[in-house]
Enzyme design. Structure first.
Site, PDB file in Angstrom:
ATOM      1  N   ASN A   9       0.875  -1.170   0.000  1.00 51.01           N
ATOM      2  CA  ASN A   9       0.000   0.000   0.000  1.00 51.01           C
ATOM      3  C   ASN A   9       0.912   1.220   0.000  1.00 51.01           C
ATOM      4  O   ASN A   9       1.460   1.593   1.032  1.00 51.01           O
ATOM      5  CB  ASN A   9      -0.875  -0.060   1.261  1.00 51.01           C
ATOM      6  CG  ASN A   9      -1.876   1.075   1.338  1.00 51.01           C
ATOM      7  OD1 ASN A   9      -1.865   1.990   0.505  1.00 51.01           O
ATOM      8  ND2 ASN A   9      -2.735   1.042   2.339  1.00 51.01           N
ATOM      9  N   ARG A  94      -2.553  -2.005  -3.536  1.00 51.89           N
ATOM     10  CA  ARG A  94      -3.700  -1.112  -3.456  1.00 51.89           C
ATOM     11  C   ARG A  94      -3.512  -0.044  -4.524  1.00 51.89           C
ATOM     12  O   ARG A  94      -2.508   0.670  -4.523  1.00 51.89           O
ATOM     13  CB  ARG A  94      -3.743  -0.457  -2.089  1.00 51.89           C
ATOM     14  CG  ARG A  94      -4.899   0.472  -1.961  1.00 51.89           C
ATOM     15  CD  ARG A  94      -4.925   1.127  -0.628  1.00 51.89           C
ATOM     16  NE  ARG A  94      -6.166   1.846  -0.479  1.00 51.89           N
ATOM     17  CZ  ARG A  94      -6.503   2.479   0.625  1.00 51.89           C
ATOM     18  NH1 ARG A  94      -5.706   2.453   1.661  1.00 51.89           N
ATOM     19  NH2 ARG A  94      -7.632   3.118   0.695  1.00 51.89           N
ATOM     20  N   HIS A 182     -12.257   4.154  -1.152  1.00 56.24           N
ATOM     21  CA  HIS A 182     -12.278   3.336   0.077  1.00 56.24           C
ATOM     22  C   HIS A 182     -13.018   2.021  -0.149  1.00 56.24           C
ATOM     23  O   HIS A 182     -13.527   1.406   0.805  1.00 56.24           O
ATOM     24  CB  HIS A 182     -12.940   4.088   1.259  1.00 56.24           C
ATOM     25  CG  HIS A 182     -12.136   5.247   1.776  1.00 56.24           C
ATOM     26  ND1 HIS A 182     -12.699   6.444   2.128  1.00 56.24           N
ATOM     27  CD2 HIS A 182     -10.804   5.385   1.966  1.00 56.24           C
ATOM     28  CE1 HIS A 182     -11.740   7.281   2.524  1.00 56.24           C
ATOM     29  NE2 HIS A 182     -10.583   6.654   2.429  1.00 56.24           N
ATOM     30  N   GLY A 211     -11.267   7.792   8.667  1.00 59.55           N
ATOM     31  CA  GLY A 211      -9.833   7.777   8.962  1.00 59.55           C
ATOM     32  C   GLY A 211      -9.279   9.155   8.664  1.00 59.55           C
ATOM     33  O   GLY A 211     -10.021  10.146   8.710  1.00 59.55           O
ATOM     34  N   ARG A 242      -8.427  17.564   4.058  1.00 56.36           N
ATOM     35  CA  ARG A 242      -9.162  17.848   2.804  1.00 56.36           C
ATOM     36  C   ARG A 242     -10.520  18.479   3.102  1.00 56.36           C
ATOM     37  O   ARG A 242     -11.148  18.137   4.099  1.00 56.36           O
ATOM     38  CB  ARG A 242      -9.379  16.539   2.017  1.00 56.36           C
ATOM     39  CG  ARG A 242      -8.102  15.968   1.460  1.00 56.36           C
ATOM     40  CD  ARG A 242      -8.339  14.619   0.789  1.00 56.36           C
ATOM     41  NE  ARG A 242      -7.563  13.577   1.433  1.00 56.36           N
ATOM     42  CZ  ARG A 242      -7.735  12.273   1.245  1.00 56.36           C
ATOM     43  NH1 ARG A 242      -8.662  11.834   0.414  1.00 56.36           N
ATOM     44  NH2 ARG A 242      -6.987  11.388   1.880  1.00 56.36           N
ATOM     45  N   GLU A 332     -13.412   3.672  14.593  1.00 58.54           N
ATOM     46  CA  GLU A 332     -13.181   2.553  15.512  1.00 58.54           C
ATOM     47  C   GLU A 332     -12.836   2.998  16.925  1.00 58.54           C
ATOM     48  O   GLU A 332     -13.114   2.294  17.888  1.00 58.54           O
ATOM     49  CB  GLU A 332     -12.032   1.670  14.981  1.00 58.54           C
ATOM     50  CG  GLU A 332     -12.393   0.907  13.728  1.00 58.54           C
ATOM     51  CD  GLU A 332     -11.173   0.299  13.043  1.00 58.54           C
ATOM     52  OE1 GLU A 332     -10.207  -0.068  13.729  1.00 58.54           O
ATOM     53  OE2 GLU A 332     -11.194   0.202  11.793  1.00 58.54           O
ATOM     54  N   GLU A 380      -8.133  -3.401   5.075  1.00 58.07           N
ATOM     55  CA  GLU A 380      -8.006  -3.325   3.612  1.00 58.07           C
ATOM     56  C   GLU A 380      -6.924  -4.274   3.104  1.00 58.07           C
ATOM     57  O   GLU A 380      -7.047  -4.858   2.032  1.00 58.07           O
ATOM     58  CB  GLU A 380      -7.674  -1.876   3.209  1.00 58.07           C
ATOM     59  CG  GLU A 380      -8.861  -0.950   3.400  1.00 58.07           C
ATOM     60  CD  GLU A 380      -8.472   0.478   3.725  1.00 58.07           C
ATOM     61  OE1 GLU A 380      -7.749   0.685   4.725  1.00 58.07           O
ATOM     62  OE2 GLU A 380      -8.896   1.386   2.998  1.00 58.07           O
TER      63      GLU A 380
HETATM   64  P1  ADP Z   1      -5.634   6.347   7.338  1.00 51.08           P
HETATM   65  O1  ADP Z   1      -6.816   6.982   6.709  1.00 51.08           O
HETATM   66  O2  ADP Z   1      -4.380   7.142   7.194  1.00 51.08           O
HETATM   67  O3  ADP Z   1      -5.490   4.867   7.074  1.00 51.08           O
HETATM   68  P2  ADP Z   1      -6.618   5.672   9.969  1.00 51.08           P
HETATM   69  O4  ADP Z   1      -7.815   4.918   9.523  1.00 51.08           O
HETATM   70  O5  ADP Z   1      -5.576   4.923  10.718  1.00 51.08           O
HETATM   71  O6  ADP Z   1      -5.903   6.512   8.840  1.00 51.08           O
HETATM   72  O7  ADP Z   1      -7.107   6.887  10.854  1.00 51.08           O
HETATM   73  C1  ADP Z   1      -6.196   7.832  11.321  1.00 51.08           C
HETATM   74  C2  ADP Z   1      -6.930   8.865  12.150  1.00 51.08           C
HETATM   75  O8  ADP Z   1      -7.676   8.212  13.178  1.00 51.08           O
HETATM   76  C3  ADP Z   1      -5.964   9.787  12.889  1.00 51.08           C
HETATM   77  O9  ADP Z   1      -5.698  10.913  12.137  1.00 51.08           O
HETATM   78  C4  ADP Z   1      -6.735  10.141  14.136  1.00 51.08           C
HETATM   79  O10 ADP Z   1      -7.390  11.366  13.902  1.00 51.08           O
HETATM   80  C5  ADP Z   1      -7.800   9.095  14.272  1.00 51.08           C
HETATM   81  N1  ADP Z   1      -7.717   8.343  15.540  1.00 51.08           N
HETATM   82  C6  ADP Z   1      -6.943   7.287  15.832  1.00 51.08           C
HETATM   83  N2  ADP Z   1      -7.143   6.892  17.102  1.00 51.08           N
HETATM   84  C7  ADP Z   1      -8.071   7.722  17.625  1.00 51.08           C
HETATM   85  C8  ADP Z   1      -8.714   7.868  18.886  1.00 51.08           C
HETATM   86  N3  ADP Z   1      -8.433   7.064  19.905  1.00 51.08           N
HETATM   87  N4  ADP Z   1      -9.625   8.856  19.043  1.00 51.08           N
HETATM   88  C9  ADP Z   1      -9.900   9.690  18.018  1.00 51.08           C
HETATM   89  N5  ADP Z   1      -9.355   9.604  16.812  1.00 51.08           N
HETATM   90  C10 ADP Z   1      -8.446   8.654  16.612  1.00 51.08           C
END
Ligand code: ADP
Length: 400
Positions: A9, A94, A182, A211, A242, A332, A380
C-alpha cells in the site's frame, strides 16, 4: 508448499507492506507487516510481527538518495528471508483508481499498467505512488505475479443516477463522473457484517469509514449503491486535511478574485483544509478532542454535522436504513464522534448505548434501537491478500 502473498500500500512518502502466509485451508494469515517511510527524505524501514513486535529496523541518511527500486529491493530481500518455508507467489497492490473499466482485481501486465497510468489524471495525488512500486517490483523481481486491487472497484455497482454529475454529456462520457473510493474497506466491512448480522447485511446499511481520509457508503444487500467520495478523493466529508464537498463557486472565487493558480488551490483543498484548516491546530481527531480551543471544538462539530447530513442523504438514496457501521481510525476509536453522530440521528431510529459505545463494543446501540449500530475494524490489506490469492488460484486452476 504454502503461499506467500505480499500486500503493498504505497503513498507519496511511504510504502506499507503486509506479508500473508497461507494456512492449512489455503487462507491468508498475517505473518509480518511494516513500512518504508520518509522516502525522498530520510528513509526508515521497519518490520514487525503480526503482534507488533519489532523484527527489523534500518535507517538511511537524508543524503542517501535511495530510489524506490533500492528501497523495494531491501523490502523484498527482507520478505524473502521471512517466508517461513512458504513461496512468494504474488504481490497485491492497493491502487486507488481502476477507472470505468476495472470492477475487479486484475493481474498486471504492461498493457494493464499503461491503462492504469491513463487514470493518473483522475487521482494525481495517489495513483502515481500506487503504480511506482509495481514498476519497481517488476524490475527487482521479474516474474513475480502482481495484482492491482482498486479502491473504486466496489462502487461499480452504483446506478448511473448516483454517478452522474449534471454536466454536459460529453464530459460524462469522457469519464468525469463519480467513482467513489475506500472500496476495499467497504468490501471488507460488507463481508464482515454478513457474518455478524446477516439480516442487516441483506438490507440497507451505511458504513462510515472515518480515517484521515473519510467517506461514507450506502450498501444495499452487500452492494455499493452510493458513496460520498466522487470524481476525486476530495468530495463528501471534511477529512484530516481535505475540504470534502465544496461549492464549486468557491474555486472560481479563488481563481478569479484571489489570483490562486491550480497547484495552490490543489494544496489548499487537499493539504490545508478539513479538520486542520477549521481548527488551525491539527488534522488528528485525538488532538482536537483533547483541546480546549473553541476552534478545535468547531472542527469536531462540523465533522459530525457533515456525517449526519450525508447519513440522511444515503438513507434517502436507499429508501431506508437497517444498520449503521463505524470503521477506520476515528470510527473505531472515537466514542465522542460516534456518540454525537448517533445522538443527532435519533430521527432515523438510532439509539446509542453510551456504556457500550465508550467500551468500543462491537454493537453500540441499545436493544430498543430500530437501527443497530456496529463498530467493525476494517482491514483493507486482508481484502487485498484475499483478492490476490483468488487471482493466483484461478491462474493455477487454468494452468492445470
Ligand atoms: P488512514 O486513513 O491514514 O489509514 P486511519 O484509519 O488509521 O488513517 O485513521 C487515522 C486517524 O484516526 C488519525 O488521524 C486520528 O485522527 C484518528 N484516531 C486514531 N485513534 C483515535 C482515537 N483514539 N480517538 C480519536 N481519533 C483517533
Amino acid at each position: 508448499m504454502r503461499d506467500g502473498i505480499l500486500v503493498i500500500n504505497a503513498g507519496s512518502s511511504s510504502i506499507k507492506f503486509s506479508l500473508y502466509l497461507s494456512n492449512g485451508d489455503g487462507k491468508p494469515v498475517l505473518s509480518s507487516k511494516g513500512q518504508v517511510e520518509g522516502i525522498n527524505v530520510a528513509p526508515h524501514f521497519i518490520a514487525q510481527g503480526a503482534d507488533g513486535t519489532v523484527l527489523s529496523e534500518q535507517r538511511w541518511p537524508g543524503d542517501s538518495n535511495l530510489h524506490h527500486e533500492e528501497l523495494l529491493k531491501h523490502l523484498i530481500d527482507w520478505v524473502e528471508d521471512h517466508l517461513e518455508g512458504a513461496e512468494l507467489r504474488a504481490a497485491g497492490h492497493r491502487v486507488v483508481h481502476g477507472g470505468p473499466k476495472y470492477s475487479t482485481p486484475v493481474l498486471v501486465d504492461d498493457e494493464v499498467l499503461e491503462e492504469l497510468e491513463g487514470y493518473v489524471q483522475l487521482a494525481p495525488l495517489h495513483q502515481p505512488h500506487n503504480l511506482a512500486p509495481i514498476r519497481a517490483l517488476a524490475k527487482v523481481h521479474p516474474g513475480l505475479l502482481q495484482v492491482a486491487c482498486f479502491d473504486t472497484a466496489f462502487h461499480t455497482t452504483n446506478p448511473k443516477v448516483a454517478t452522474t454529475f449534471a454536466l454536459p454529456r460529453q464530459l460524462t462520457e469522457e469519464g468525469v463522473r463519480r467513482y467513489g473510493f475506500h472500496g476495499l474497506s467497504y468490501e471488507f466491512i460488507a463481508r464482515r457484517l454478513r457474518e455478524i448480522d446477516p439480516q442487516a447485511a441483506a438490507g440497507k446499511v451505511v458504513v462510515c469509514h472515518l480515517g484521515s481520509g473519510a467517506s461514507m457508503c450506502g450498501i444495499k444487500d452487500g452492494q455499493s449503491v452510493a458513496s460520498t467520495l466522487g470524481f476525486t478523493a476530495v468530495d463528501g466529508l471534511p477529512m484530516g486535511t481535505r475540504t470534502g464537498n465544496l461549492d464549486p463557486g468557491v474555486i472560481l472565487y479563488l481563481l478569479e478574485q484571489k489570483g490562486m493558480n491550480a497547484k495552490e488551490i490543489e494544496t489548499l483543498l487537499y493539504k490545508r483544509s478539513g479538520l486542520l484548516g477549521v481548527s488551525g491546530i491539527s488534522n488528528d481527531m485525538r488532538v482536537l478532542l483533547e483541546s480546549s480551543d473553541p476552534h478545535a471544538a468547531e472542527a469536531v462539530e462540523l465533522f459530525c454535522y457533515r456525517i449526519c447530513r450525508e447519513l440522511g442523504s444515503l438513507a434517502a438514496a436507499m429508501g431506508g436504513l437497517d444498520a449503521l457501521v463505524f470503521t477506520a481510525g476515528i470510527g473505531e476509536h472515537s466514542a465522542p464522534v460516534r456518540e454525537k453522530v448517533c445522538a443527532a440521528s435519533a430521527w432515523l431510529g438510532v439509539d446509542v448505548d453510551p456504556a457500550a459505545n465508550v467500551r468500543h463494543a462491537q454493537l453500540v446501540s441499545t436493544p430498543a434501537s430500530k437501527v443497530p449500530v456496529y463498530v467493525i475494524p476494517t482491514d483493507e490489506e486482508m481484502m487485498i491478500a484475499k483478492h490476490t490469492r483468488n487471482v493466483v488460484s484461478k491462474l493455477r486452476q487454468a494452468a492445470e
